[in-house]
Design a protein around this motif. Structure first.
Motif, PDB file in Angstrom:
ATOM      1  N   VAL A   1      29.812 -65.007 -34.865  1.00 40.67           N
ATOM      2  CA  VAL A   1      28.654 -64.951 -35.747  1.00 40.67           C
ATOM      3  C   VAL A   1      28.047 -63.563 -35.627  1.00 40.67           C
ATOM      4  O   VAL A   1      27.626 -63.153 -34.559  1.00 40.67           O
ATOM      5  N   GLN A   2      28.039 -62.880 -36.749  1.00 43.88           N
ATOM      6  CA  GLN A   2      27.582 -61.497 -36.710  1.00 43.88           C
ATOM      7  C   GLN A   2      26.232 -61.354 -37.412  1.00 43.88           C
ATOM      8  O   GLN A   2      26.012 -61.914 -38.477  1.00 43.88           O
TER       9      GLN A   2
ATOM     10  N   ALA B   1      21.479 -54.124 -42.434  1.00 46.79           N
ATOM     11  CA  ALA B   1      21.544 -54.478 -43.838  1.00 46.79           C
ATOM     12  C   ALA B   1      20.388 -55.397 -44.219  1.00 46.79           C
ATOM     13  O   ALA B   1      19.960 -56.227 -43.429  1.00 46.79           O
ATOM     14  N   GLU B   2      19.930 -55.223 -45.447  1.00 47.57           N
ATOM     15  CA  GLU B   2      18.881 -56.120 -45.926  1.00 47.57           C
ATOM     16  C   GLU B   2      19.471 -57.485 -46.245  1.00 47.57           C
ATOM     17  O   GLU B   2      20.582 -57.598 -46.767  1.00 47.57           O
TER      18      GLU B   2
ATOM     19  N   ARG C   1      19.152 -66.607 -46.330  1.00 43.75           N
ATOM     20  CA  ARG C   1      20.031 -67.060 -47.393  1.00 43.75           C
ATOM     21  C   ARG C   1      21.365 -66.316 -47.374  1.00 43.75           C
ATOM     22  O   ARG C   1      22.262 -66.634 -48.134  1.00 43.75           O
ATOM     23  N   GLY C   2      21.446 -65.281 -46.545  1.00 41.01           N
ATOM     24  CA  GLY C   2      22.627 -64.435 -46.550  1.00 41.01           C
ATOM     25  C   GLY C   2      23.770 -64.981 -45.720  1.00 41.01           C
ATOM     26  O   GLY C   2      24.858 -64.437 -45.739  1.00 41.01           O
ATOM     27  N   THR C   3      23.518 -66.042 -45.013  1.00 37.11           N
ATOM     28  CA  THR C   3      24.561 -66.608 -44.179  1.00 37.11           C
ATOM     29  C   THR C   3      25.520 -67.440 -45.021  1.00 37.11           C
ATOM     30  O   THR C   3      25.119 -68.433 -45.609  1.00 37.11           O
TER      31      THR C   3
ATOM     32  N   VAL D   1      12.342 -63.316 -50.069  1.00 37.46           N
ATOM     33  CA  VAL D   1      11.977 -62.048 -49.450  1.00 37.46           C
ATOM     34  C   VAL D   1      13.249 -61.335 -49.038  1.00 37.46           C
ATOM     35  O   VAL D   1      14.139 -61.934 -48.441  1.00 37.46           O
ATOM     36  N   THR D   2      13.345 -60.061 -49.399  1.00 36.77           N
ATOM     37  CA  THR D   2      14.470 -59.255 -48.950  1.00 36.77           C
ATOM     38  C   THR D   2      13.969 -58.278 -47.900  1.00 36.77           C
ATOM     39  O   THR D   2      13.069 -57.491 -48.158  1.00 36.77           O
ATOM     40  N   ALA D   3      14.542 -58.353 -46.725  1.00 36.69           N
ATOM     41  CA  ALA D   3      14.069 -57.519 -45.634  1.00 36.69           C
ATOM     42  C   ALA D   3      15.195 -57.242 -44.657  1.00 36.69           C
ATOM     43  O   ALA D   3      16.188 -57.953 -44.615  1.00 36.69           O
ATOM     44  N   GLN D   4      15.004 -56.173 -43.875  1.00 37.93           N
ATOM     45  CA  GLN D   4      16.008 -55.845 -42.864  1.00 37.93           C
ATOM     46  C   GLN D   4      15.819 -56.690 -41.612  1.00 37.93           C
ATOM     47  O   GLN D   4      16.748 -56.872 -40.829  1.00 37.93           O
TER      48      GLN D   4
END
Ligand SMILES: [Zn+2]
Length: 47
Positions: free
Chosen positions: A4-5, A10-11, A42-44, A23-26
């Motif tokens: 799991v990375q 990255a945002e 949500r990026g997972t 929300v988009t955040a680093q």
């Protein structure tokens, strides 16, 4: 076996599970200002 990375540079998109606010955040934005609920990532990708 898989790793799991977490790409800290990255945002990523986070979503409030209650009101759906995006929300988009680093880094993790913490909790929704309206709901007080922790944003979820949500990026997972789901396998
Ligand atoms: Zn919310």
């Amino acid at each position: 076996m898989r790793d799991v990375q977490y790409d800290s540079t990255a945002e990523q998109d986070y979503e409030c599970p209650r009101c759906g606010d995006l929300v988009t955040a680093q880094s993790h934005p913490g909790t929704c200002a309206d709901c007080g609920i922790t944003f979820r990532n949500r990026g997972t990708p789901l396998e």
